[in-house]
Design a protein around this motif. Structure first.
Motif, PDB file in Angstrom:
ATOM      1  N   PHE A  49       0.796  -1.189  -0.039  1.00  0.00           N
ATOM      2  CA  PHE A  49      -0.115   0.124  -0.005  1.00  0.00           C
ATOM      3  C   PHE A  49       0.939   1.282  -0.073  1.00  0.00           C
ATOM      4  N   LYS A  50       1.897   1.005   0.774  1.00  0.00           N
ATOM      5  CA  LYS A  50       2.996   2.257   0.885  1.00  0.00           C
ATOM      6  C   LYS A  50       3.546   2.676  -0.528  1.00  0.00           C
ATOM      7  N   LYS A  51       3.930   1.594  -1.327  1.00  0.00           N
ATOM      8  CA  LYS A  51       4.565   1.811  -2.555  1.00  0.00           C
ATOM      9  C   LYS A  51       3.381   2.453  -3.540  1.00  0.00           C
ATOM     10  N   ILE A  52       2.147   1.998  -3.319  1.00  0.00           N
ATOM     11  CA  ILE A  52       1.104   2.593  -4.300  1.00  0.00           C
ATOM     12  C   ILE A  52       0.988   3.814  -4.061  1.00  0.00           C
ATOM     13  N   SER A  53       0.888   4.317  -2.792  1.00  0.00           N
ATOM     14  CA  SER A  53       0.615   5.541  -2.363  1.00  0.00           C
ATOM     15  C   SER A  53       1.687   6.575  -2.484  1.00  0.00           C
ATOM     16  N   GLU A  54       2.920   6.095  -2.873  1.00  0.00           N
ATOM     17  CA  GLU A  54       4.155   6.993  -3.114  1.00  0.00           C
ATOM     18  C   GLU A  54       4.253   7.083  -4.649  1.00  0.00           C
ATOM     19  N   SER A  55       3.403   6.307  -5.179  1.00  0.00           N
ATOM     20  CA  SER A  55       3.630   6.108  -6.953  1.00  0.00           C
ATOM     21  C   SER A  55       3.049   7.488  -7.388  1.00  0.00           C
ATOM     22  N   ASN A  56       3.295   7.617  -8.954  1.00  0.00           N
ATOM     23  CA  ASN A  56       2.776   8.788  -9.378  1.00  0.00           C
ATOM     24  C   ASN A  56       1.159   8.603  -9.538  1.00  0.00           C
ATOM     25  N   ASN A  57       0.677   7.397  -9.719  1.00  0.00           N
ATOM     26  CA  ASN A  57      -0.830   7.272  -9.788  1.00  0.00           C
ATOM     27  C   ASN A  57      -1.326   6.418  -9.039  1.00  0.00           C
ATOM     28  N   PRO A  58      -1.647   6.812  -7.756  1.00  0.00           N
ATOM     29  CA  PRO A  58      -2.275   5.681  -6.889  1.00  0.00           C
ATOM     30  C   PRO A  58      -3.868   5.675  -7.330  1.00  0.00           C
ATOM     31  N   THR A  59      -4.258   4.720  -7.244  1.00  0.00           N
ATOM     32  CA  THR A  59      -5.683   4.622  -7.908  1.00  0.00           C
ATOM     33  C   THR A  59      -6.591   3.445  -7.121  1.00  0.00           C
ATOM     34  N   ASN A  60      -7.752   3.574  -6.929  1.00  0.00           N
ATOM     35  CA  ASN A  60      -8.630   2.671  -6.524  1.00  0.00           C
ATOM     36  C   ASN A  60      -8.200   1.146  -6.808  1.00  0.00           C
ATOM     37  N   GLU A  61      -8.089   1.157  -8.220  1.00  0.00           N
ATOM     38  CA  GLU A  61      -8.057  -0.206  -8.639  1.00  0.00           C
ATOM     39  C   GLU A  61      -6.664  -0.843  -8.098  1.00  0.00           C
ATOM     40  N   LYS A  62      -5.508  -0.258  -7.980  1.00  0.00           N
ATOM     41  CA  LYS A  62      -4.258  -0.668  -7.597  1.00  0.00           C
ATOM     42  C   LYS A  62      -4.409  -1.235  -6.080  1.00  0.00           C
ATOM     43  N   TYR A  63      -5.247  -0.285  -5.257  1.00  0.00           N
ATOM     44  CA  TYR A  63      -5.344  -0.632  -3.961  1.00  0.00           C
ATOM     45  C   TYR A  63      -6.217  -1.816  -3.844  1.00  0.00           C
ATOM     46  N   GLN A  64      -7.281  -2.042  -4.515  1.00  0.00           N
ATOM     47  CA  GLN A  64      -8.115  -3.131  -4.526  1.00  0.00           C
ATOM     48  C   GLN A  64      -7.156  -4.536  -5.142  1.00  0.00           C
ATOM     49  N   GLU A  65      -6.234  -4.131  -5.978  1.00  0.00           N
ATOM     50  CA  GLU A  65      -5.713  -5.479  -6.108  1.00  0.00           C
ATOM     51  C   GLU A  65      -4.468  -5.731  -5.274  1.00  0.00           C
ATOM     52  N   ALA A  66      -4.216  -4.644  -4.536  1.00  0.00           N
ATOM     53  CA  ALA A  66      -3.230  -4.986  -3.294  1.00  0.00           C
ATOM     54  C   ALA A  66      -3.993  -5.651  -2.214  1.00  0.00           C
ATOM     55  N   ILE A  67      -5.178  -5.380  -2.168  1.00  0.00           N
ATOM     56  CA  ILE A  67      -5.966  -6.067  -1.044  1.00  0.00           C
ATOM     57  C   ILE A  67      -6.195  -7.416  -1.401  1.00  0.00           C
ATOM     58  N   ARG A  68      -6.537  -7.782  -2.904  1.00  0.00           N
ATOM     59  CA  ARG A  68      -6.647  -9.247  -3.248  1.00  0.00           C
ATOM     60  C   ARG A  68      -5.439  -9.984  -3.106  1.00  0.00           C
ATOM     61  N   ILE A  69      -4.203  -9.461  -3.584  1.00  0.00           N
ATOM     62  CA  ILE A  69      -2.944 -10.159  -3.313  1.00  0.00           C
ATOM     63  C   ILE A  69      -2.697 -10.400  -1.706  1.00  0.00           C
ATOM     64  N   GLY A  70      -3.067  -9.359  -0.933  1.00  0.00           N
ATOM     65  CA  GLY A  70      -2.895  -9.394   0.326  1.00  0.00           C
ATOM     66  C   GLY A  70      -3.383 -10.552   1.231  1.00  0.00           C
ATOM     67  N   LEU A  71      -4.637 -10.519   0.834  1.00  0.00           N
ATOM     68  CA  LEU A  71      -5.669 -11.669   1.601  1.00  0.00           C
ATOM     69  C   LEU A  71      -5.280 -12.910   1.120  1.00  0.00           C
ATOM     70  N   LEU A  72      -4.585 -13.070   0.066  1.00  0.00           N
ATOM     71  CA  LEU A  72      -4.301 -14.476  -0.525  1.00  0.00           C
ATOM     72  C   LEU A  72      -2.765 -14.970   0.310  1.00  0.00           C
ATOM     73  N   LYS A  73      -2.026 -14.077   1.030  1.00  0.00           N
ATOM     74  CA  LYS A  73      -1.268 -14.361   1.854  1.00  0.00           C
ATOM     75  C   LYS A  73      -1.574 -15.075   3.389  1.00  0.00           C
ATOM     76  N   PHE A  74      -2.701 -15.164   3.277  1.00  0.00           N
ATOM     77  CA  PHE A  74      -3.416 -15.288   4.653  1.00  0.00           C
ATOM     78  C   PHE A  74      -4.512 -16.618   4.312  1.00  0.00           C
ATOM     79  N   PRO A  75      -3.945 -17.757   3.955  1.00  0.00           N
ATOM     80  CA  PRO A  75      -4.716 -19.053   3.832  1.00  0.00           C
ATOM     81  C   PRO A  75      -5.266 -19.794   5.187  1.00  0.00           C
ATOM     82  N   GLU A  76      -6.320 -19.117   5.714  1.00  0.00           N
ATOM     83  CA  GLU A  76      -6.557 -19.568   7.005  1.00  0.00           C
ATOM     84  C   GLU A  76      -6.758 -20.906   7.372  1.00  0.00           C
ATOM     85  N   MET A  77      -7.231 -21.809   6.370  1.00  0.00           N
ATOM     86  CA  MET A  77      -7.310 -23.158   6.494  1.00  0.00           C
ATOM     87  C   MET A  77      -5.712 -23.885   6.791  1.00  0.00           C
ATOM     88  N   GLU A  78      -5.042 -23.378   5.897  1.00  0.00           N
ATOM     89  CA  GLU A  78      -3.620 -23.939   6.031  1.00  0.00           C
ATOM     90  C   GLU A  78      -3.041 -23.804   7.280  1.00  0.00           C
TER      91      GLU A  78
END
Length: 125
Positions: A49-78
């Motif tokens: 999120f910090k990298k997106i926020s410091e980029s030239n063009n932080p967008t809702n779509e980029k943050y949504q993708e960061a959320i999607r990728i971030g949630l994949l880091k937490f496979p709760e069943m595993e």
């Protein structure tokens, strides 16, 4: 989207603080061995999120993708998260979103917690 002026400092503070300890009525993590793993993963999300926020063009779509990728880091069943652990993960995601002023995860956080988005208009009766 416009990044708040104090976002950099807020990200630094967020990444430095201790996480997954009993705080604000939230219980301790269910398994102490998960604390460093979960802390590292949520800090990776904050860094994305910090990298997106410091980029030239932080967008809702980029943050949504960061959320999607971030949630994949937490496979709760595993890793065996319980509902309180998942709730804590989501609270940290919301805290990260607040740093940049992102109002919605577009249902992604609900999907992670419940397995579906209960606020979606596509609910089946």
């Amino acid at each position: 989207m416009t990044t708040p002026e104090n976002a950099h400092e807020k990200f630094v503070e967020f990444m430095a603080k201790k996480k997954f300890y009993a705080e604000n009525y939230s219980p301790n993590i269910s398994d102490e061995k998960l604390r460093p793993i979960l802390t590292q993963k949520i800090n990776e999300v904050a860094l994305d999120f910090k990298k997106i926020s410091e980029s030239n063009n932080p967008t809702n779509e980029k943050y949504q993708e960061a959320i999607r990728i971030g949630l994949l880091k937490f496979p709760e069943m595993e890793l065996g998260y319980d509902s309180e652990d998942r709730e804590r993960i989501l609270l940290y995601f919301q805290e990260i979103m607040d740093i940049v002023g992102l109002q919605s995860s577009n249902g992604q956080l609900n999907n992670f917690y419940y397995g579906f988005d209960p606020s979606s208009s596509d609910k089946k009766n």
